[in-house]
Scaffold this motif. Structure first.
Motif, short mmCIF file in Angstrom:
data_model
loop_
_atom_site.label_atom_id
_atom_site.label_comp_id
_atom_site.label_asym_id
_atom_site.label_seq_id
_atom_site.Cartn_x
_atom_site.Cartn_y
_atom_site.Cartn_z
N SER A 27 7.40 61.45 -85.65
CA SER A 27 7.81 60.64 -86.80
C SER A 27 6.63 60.09 -87.58
O SER A 27 6.66 60.06 -88.81
CB SER A 27 8.70 59.48 -86.35
OG SER A 27 9.95 59.96 -85.93
N LYS A 105 21.84 68.13 -83.17
CA LYS A 105 21.28 68.13 -84.53
C LYS A 105 19.96 68.90 -84.64
O LYS A 105 19.85 69.82 -85.44
CB LYS A 105 21.07 66.68 -85.01
CG LYS A 105 22.36 65.91 -85.14
CD LYS A 105 23.25 66.51 -86.20
CE LYS A 105 24.52 65.71 -86.40
NZ LYS A 105 25.32 66.22 -87.50
N ASN A 106 18.96 68.52 -83.85
CA ASN A 106 17.65 69.14 -84.02
C ASN A 106 17.61 70.59 -83.54
O ASN A 106 17.02 71.44 -84.22
CB ASN A 106 16.56 68.31 -83.33
CG ASN A 106 16.38 66.97 -84.00
OD1 ASN A 106 17.06 66.02 -83.64
ND2 ASN A 106 15.50 66.89 -84.98
N GLN A 134 14.82 67.22 -94.18
CA GLN A 134 15.19 65.80 -94.14
C GLN A 134 16.15 65.47 -93.00
O GLN A 134 16.02 64.43 -92.35
CB GLN A 134 15.76 65.35 -95.50
CG GLN A 134 14.70 65.28 -96.58
CD GLN A 134 13.46 64.50 -96.16
OE1 GLN A 134 13.53 63.38 -95.66
NE2 GLN A 134 12.29 65.12 -96.34
N THR A 135 17.09 66.37 -92.72
CA THR A 135 18.02 66.13 -91.60
C THR A 135 17.27 66.17 -90.28
O THR A 135 17.50 65.33 -89.40
CB THR A 135 19.15 67.18 -91.61
OG1 THR A 135 19.82 67.12 -92.87
CG2 THR A 135 20.14 66.93 -90.49
N ARG A 138 15.28 62.91 -90.02
CA ARG A 138 16.18 61.76 -89.79
C ARG A 138 16.63 61.72 -88.32
O ARG A 138 16.59 60.68 -87.68
CB ARG A 138 17.37 61.86 -90.74
CG ARG A 138 18.29 60.68 -90.72
CD ARG A 138 19.38 60.70 -91.79
NE ARG A 138 19.76 61.99 -92.35
CZ ARG A 138 19.31 62.49 -93.49
NH1 ARG A 138 18.42 61.85 -94.21
NH2 ARG A 138 19.74 63.67 -93.92
N TRP A 139 17.05 62.87 -87.79
CA TRP A 139 17.51 62.90 -86.40
C TRP A 139 16.36 62.76 -85.41
O TRP A 139 16.54 62.25 -84.30
CB TRP A 139 18.37 64.13 -86.13
CG TRP A 139 19.75 63.84 -86.61
CD1 TRP A 139 20.30 64.18 -87.81
CD2 TRP A 139 20.72 63.06 -85.92
NE1 TRP A 139 21.56 63.66 -87.91
CE2 TRP A 139 21.85 62.97 -86.76
CE3 TRP A 139 20.76 62.42 -84.69
CZ2 TRP A 139 23.00 62.28 -86.40
CZ3 TRP A 139 21.90 61.73 -84.32
CH2 TRP A 139 23.00 61.66 -85.17
N HIS A 141 13.92 60.68 -85.97
CA HIS A 141 13.79 59.22 -85.93
C HIS A 141 14.83 58.62 -84.98
O HIS A 141 14.51 57.72 -84.18
CB HIS A 141 13.97 58.60 -87.31
CG HIS A 141 12.92 58.93 -88.31
ND1 HIS A 141 11.60 59.21 -87.99
CD2 HIS A 141 12.99 59.02 -89.67
CE1 HIS A 141 10.92 59.46 -89.09
NE2 HIS A 141 11.73 59.36 -90.13
N VAL A 142 16.06 59.11 -85.06
CA VAL A 142 17.13 58.60 -84.19
C VAL A 142 16.78 58.82 -82.73
O VAL A 142 16.87 57.90 -81.91
CB VAL A 142 18.49 59.27 -84.52
CG1 VAL A 142 19.55 58.94 -83.46
CG2 VAL A 142 18.97 58.84 -85.91
#
Length: 165
Positions: A27, A105-106, A134-135, A138-139, A141-142
């Motif tokens: 990140s 997601k990733n 971007q997705t 974002r994931w 970071h989550v």
């Protein structure tokens, strides 16, 4: 039983710490560093990283963070002093968010990048990057935040056991 519980907590803490470091490092350094690359180079870099990260060291920490937290929770149920259980459960929850987020997601985004093939032959690399970047970030970071929260909770569990000061 207490010794096994302590070992499981320490292993969960170390595994969660490794994952927190990896994902938060992405990140604040890796992804911002790759941002300067052109679309084809960005895709090539992600493809290569995604291939080399699948190794025993990564998988041991990634899977270990969940497995050791679960073992620590189960062993904690058999102890007289169950004061660490809420912390351990929170640590397990954090590792599960990290794990499920990664897998849901990733990983599919990584697979999409890999399936695109040789970056030099992709007809519209800008579109692929726009679909994924971007997705993915974002994931990431989550899952980084989830791993950090798991690390903190497992540290709380370890502290609560009274085995460390």
């Amino acid at each position: 039983m207490e010794l096994l519980h302590l070992i499981a907590l320490i292993a969960a803490l170390l595994s969660a710490g490794l994952m927190a470091g990896l994902f938060t490092g992405y990140s604040y350094s890796v992804m911002p560093g790759l941002k300067i690359l052109d679309d084809r180079s960005w895709i090539a870099a992600l493809q290569h990283i995604n291939r080399v990260i699948l190794n025993g060291r990564f998988l041991s920490a990634f899977l270990g963070s969940v497995v050791f937290a679960l073992i620590a929770l189960i062993l904690g149920l058999f102890l007289d002093d169950r004061s660490a259980l809420p912390w351990t459960a929170a640590g397990l929850a954090g590792t599960l968010v990290m794990f499920i987020g990664t897998m849901a997601k990733n990983v599919p985004l990584n697979e999409k990048l890999e399936a695109a093939g040789d970056p030099a032959a992709i007809p519209d690399p800008a579109a692929l990057r726009a679909e994924t970047e971007q997705t993915w970030i974002r994931w990431n970071h989550v899952r980084g935040i989830a791993a950090l929260l798991a690390l903190a909770a497992l540290a709380g569990a370890l502290y609560t056991t009274g085995q460390v000061a």
